[in-house]
Write a protein that holds these residues in place. Structure first.
Motif, PDB file in Angstrom:
ATOM      1  N   ASP A  48      45.761  18.623  38.317  1.00  0.00           N
ATOM      2  CA  ASP A  48      45.140  19.629  39.346  1.00  0.00           C
ATOM      3  C   ASP A  48      46.011  20.683  39.702  1.00  0.00           C
ATOM      4  O   ASP A  48      45.802  21.950  39.780  1.00  0.00           O
ATOM      5  N   GLY A  51      45.802  23.325  36.923  1.00  0.00           N
ATOM      6  CA  GLY A  51      44.640  23.832  37.001  1.00  0.00           C
ATOM      7  C   GLY A  51      44.938  25.073  38.206  1.00  0.00           C
ATOM      8  O   GLY A  51      44.491  26.271  38.172  1.00  0.00           O
ATOM      9  N   TRP A  52      45.667  24.690  39.475  1.00  0.00           N
ATOM     10  CA  TRP A  52      45.744  25.813  40.365  1.00  0.00           C
ATOM     11  C   TRP A  52      46.945  26.734  39.837  1.00  0.00           C
ATOM     12  O   TRP A  52      46.656  28.150  40.289  1.00  0.00           O
ATOM     13  N   ARG A  54      46.889  27.673  36.684  1.00  0.00           N
ATOM     14  CA  ARG A  54      46.255  28.952  36.071  1.00  0.00           C
ATOM     15  C   ARG A  54      45.339  29.698  36.695  1.00  0.00           C
ATOM     16  O   ARG A  54      45.069  30.795  36.481  1.00  0.00           O
ATOM     17  N   HIS A  55      44.783  29.143  37.666  1.00  0.00           N
ATOM     18  CA  HIS A  55      43.922  29.672  38.804  1.00  0.00           C
ATOM     19  C   HIS A  55      44.653  30.715  39.234  1.00  0.00           C
ATOM     20  O   HIS A  55      44.264  32.132  39.217  1.00  0.00           O
ATOM     21  N   THR A  56      45.853  30.694  39.830  1.00  0.00           N
ATOM     22  CA  THR A  56      46.683  31.715  40.467  1.00  0.00           C
ATOM     23  C   THR A  56      47.052  32.801  39.645  1.00  0.00           C
ATOM     24  O   THR A  56      46.909  34.114  39.735  1.00  0.00           O
ATOM     25  N   ARG A  58      45.560  33.749  37.104  1.00  0.00           N
ATOM     26  CA  ARG A  58      44.053  34.498  36.664  1.00  0.00           C
ATOM     27  C   ARG A  58      43.888  35.461  37.716  1.00  0.00           C
ATOM     28  O   ARG A  58      43.636  36.785  37.483  1.00  0.00           O
ATOM     29  N   VAL A  59      44.201  34.929  38.912  1.00  0.00           N
ATOM     30  CA  VAL A  59      44.009  35.860  40.234  1.00  0.00           C
ATOM     31  C   VAL A  59      45.070  37.078  40.138  1.00  0.00           C
ATOM     32  O   VAL A  59      44.677  38.272  40.390  1.00  0.00           O
ATOM     33  N   ASN A 105      34.979  39.397  40.171  1.00  0.00           N
ATOM     34  CA  ASN A 105      35.854  37.978  39.845  1.00  0.00           C
ATOM     35  C   ASN A 105      36.837  37.586  40.905  1.00  0.00           C
ATOM     36  O   ASN A 105      37.148  36.529  41.090  1.00  0.00           O
ATOM     37  N   LEU A 109      37.119  33.958  42.624  1.00  0.00           N
ATOM     38  CA  LEU A 109      38.505  33.154  42.356  1.00  0.00           C
ATOM     39  C   LEU A 109      39.062  32.791  43.928  1.00  0.00           C
ATOM     40  O   LEU A 109      39.661  31.795  43.689  1.00  0.00           O
ATOM     41  N   ASP A 112      38.081  30.256  48.022  1.00  0.00           N
ATOM     42  CA  ASP A 112      38.643  29.032  48.701  1.00  0.00           C
ATOM     43  C   ASP A 112      39.728  29.212  49.555  1.00  0.00           C
ATOM     44  O   ASP A 112      40.270  28.307  50.098  1.00  0.00           O
ATOM     45  N   GLU A 180      49.876  35.818  46.281  1.00  0.00           N
ATOM     46  CA  GLU A 180      49.791  35.036  45.145  1.00  0.00           C
ATOM     47  C   GLU A 180      50.798  34.738  44.398  1.00  0.00           C
ATOM     48  O   GLU A 180      51.073  33.614  43.864  1.00  0.00           O
TER      49      GLU A 180
END
Length: 464
Positions: A48, A51-52, A54-56, A58-59, A105, A109, A112, A180
């Protein structure tokens, strides 16, 4: 704490072997399942957080791309106004085309994260305002009919407005990117902590696994030894039962045959010589009495075989009790021996059954009297030792051979020398003595040398 641990160990040992076997098997299995469960949870948590992260990232990538679009657009428009070359507008058109997709995008992203979403809406309006100013400058450029000087001043003012809007957008985007960066650092820190915990859990799992396996093996060995010991005890009990049956048959057969013989002779003499039948009948009565005593002894041994020591409620002084028992024994006749009684002048209270302990003393004194030749010495000495009352019964009789010492407390056991000399006895007296002493949480030992006498020592716990 140590006492509590000892009680737990005793409680564990009192469990049936089946239950202990289940615990031994369940221990490593439970450790394995617990470790697997923890590792699965940690792996899911690590996945998890990865994933967070990688998500950050990408942001951040989308945010940098948005900032690059702004810079490209502003630079391209500024270069066009300064040089009037259309080639400078290519970055602007590229940025204007890609800007909606980049904003969309970013909004998806961070949907949430309400806090970042509020920042996004703020700088989105600033970015749209900046692009609107740049687009307005490009629309106004072909339509102006002002003098060259005025035209240059007009465009400088427009460029300054666009620059100010660009700066506001850049500040807002940088604030957004700083948040971020903070989120990324926090998530990377949590991710690293989880990885370290996962490593520690793996090491602990190895240690616990080895420890639980070692403990299970240790318990299993203990259980195996206990089961093996129980098997040996069972075999010994079967052997004792076989010897007991053979000895009991012999001890009962001889009196029954004698009773039958004397009864038959007595019946014949009762007709032919009545005065001669009386000794026979007295012999029958004596044998029947001895046989009854033998049966009572056997019943006593059978009744208390394997019974745990009870809690006796009766407490009494051992000094006058022994004196009374000795007086009763002396009345049966010990004139052929020198007898000495040594008791302390202070009371010694114990908890127990008077009749049972009386039988212990009488059996020991009777044996000493039976195996001590005339003129010998018998001594009974009572003394306190710590928290115990100690009774010593000594004689100067024939003693016990070294080969016979380990067996003298067995049922029906009698030394071969005793049998050869024709000394009477059932071979149950010392077995009864040992059983009674154990019922009183005591112990009995013997020290003897052949032809020099014996000393039996009984230890009984004093009353609290």
């Amino acid at each position: 704490m140590l006492k509590g641990l000892c009680l737990k160990v005793q409680g564990w040992q009192r469990l049936p072997p089946t239950q202990r076997g289940i615990v031994i098997i369940a221990l490593p299995v439970c450790c394995l399942l617990s470790t697997v469960g923890v590792l699965i949870w940690l792996s899911a948590s690590i996945a998890d957080y990865e994933g967070w992260v990688r998500h950050t990232q990408r942001v951040q990538l989308e945010g940098r791309e948005l900032l690059n679009h702004l810079i490209d657009a502003e630079t391209g428009v500024r270069g066009y106004h300064l040089t009037r070359q259309v080639g400078f507008l290519e970055p602007y058109y590229t940025a204007a085309a890609q800007l909606p997709l980049t904003l969309e995008n970013l909004e998806v992203l961070i949907s949430d994260n309400p806090h970042q979403l509020e920042h996004f809406r703020h700088f989105k309006s600033l970015v749209e305002e900046t692009f609107h100013l740049l687009a307005q400058q490009l629309e106004d450029a072909p339509n102006l009919s002002l003098a060259e000087t005025e035209q240059r001043l007009y465009f400088y003012r427009q460029l300054e407005q666009a620059k100010q809007a660009m700066d506001r957008s850049r500040v807002a985007i940088n604030a957004f990117m700083s948040e971020e960066d903070r989120l990324l650092a926090d998530r990377q820190q949590h991710l690293e902590a989880l990885r370290q915990i996962n490593t520690v859990v793996l090491l602990l799992a190895v240690v616990v696994g080895l420890g639980s396996s070692g403990l299970a093996i240790h318990w299993f060995c203990q259980l195996y030894q206990e089961v093996d010991l129980r098997g040996q005890r069972l075999e010994a009990a079967c052997d004792r039962l076989a010897r007991f049956t053979a000895n009991a048959s012999h001890e009962l057969r001889a009196p029954i045959a004698a009773i039958l013989s004397h009864a038959q002779v007595g019946l014949l003499l009762a007709r032919q010589a009545p005065e001669q039948s009386l000794p026979r009948l007295e012999k029958v009565a004596t044998l029947a009495k001895a046989m009854g005593q033998l049966v009572n002894d056997l019943l006593f041994l059978a009744r208390y075989e394997g019974v745990s020591p009870p809690d006796f409620a009766t407490s009494f002084d051992l000094v006058p009790f022994i004196e009374q028992v000795v007086q009763e024994w002396q009345e049966t006749g010990t004139a052929s021996h020198h007898f000495y009684l040594e008791v302390p002048s202070v009371p010694m209270f114990i908890q127990g059954d008077r009749e049972m302990l009386k039988q212990v003393i009488l059996n020991l004194l009777t044996n000493a009297d039976r195996y001590t030749p005339k003129g010998g010495t018998i001594t009974l000495r009572l003394e306190p030792q710590g928290s115990s009352a100690v009774i010593h019964v000594s004689d100067t009789g024939m003693g016990i051979s070294e080969a016979a010492l380990p067996h003298i407390f067995d049922y029906f056991y009698r030394d071969e020398r005793v049998r050869q000399q024709g000394i009477s006895g059932s071979g149950l007296g010392l077995a009864i003595v040992r059983q009674i002493v154990h019922l009183h949480r005591g112990s009995i030992t013997v020290h003897s040398q052949e032809n020099q006498g014996s000393t039996f020592t009984v230890r009984l716990p004093l009353a609290p």
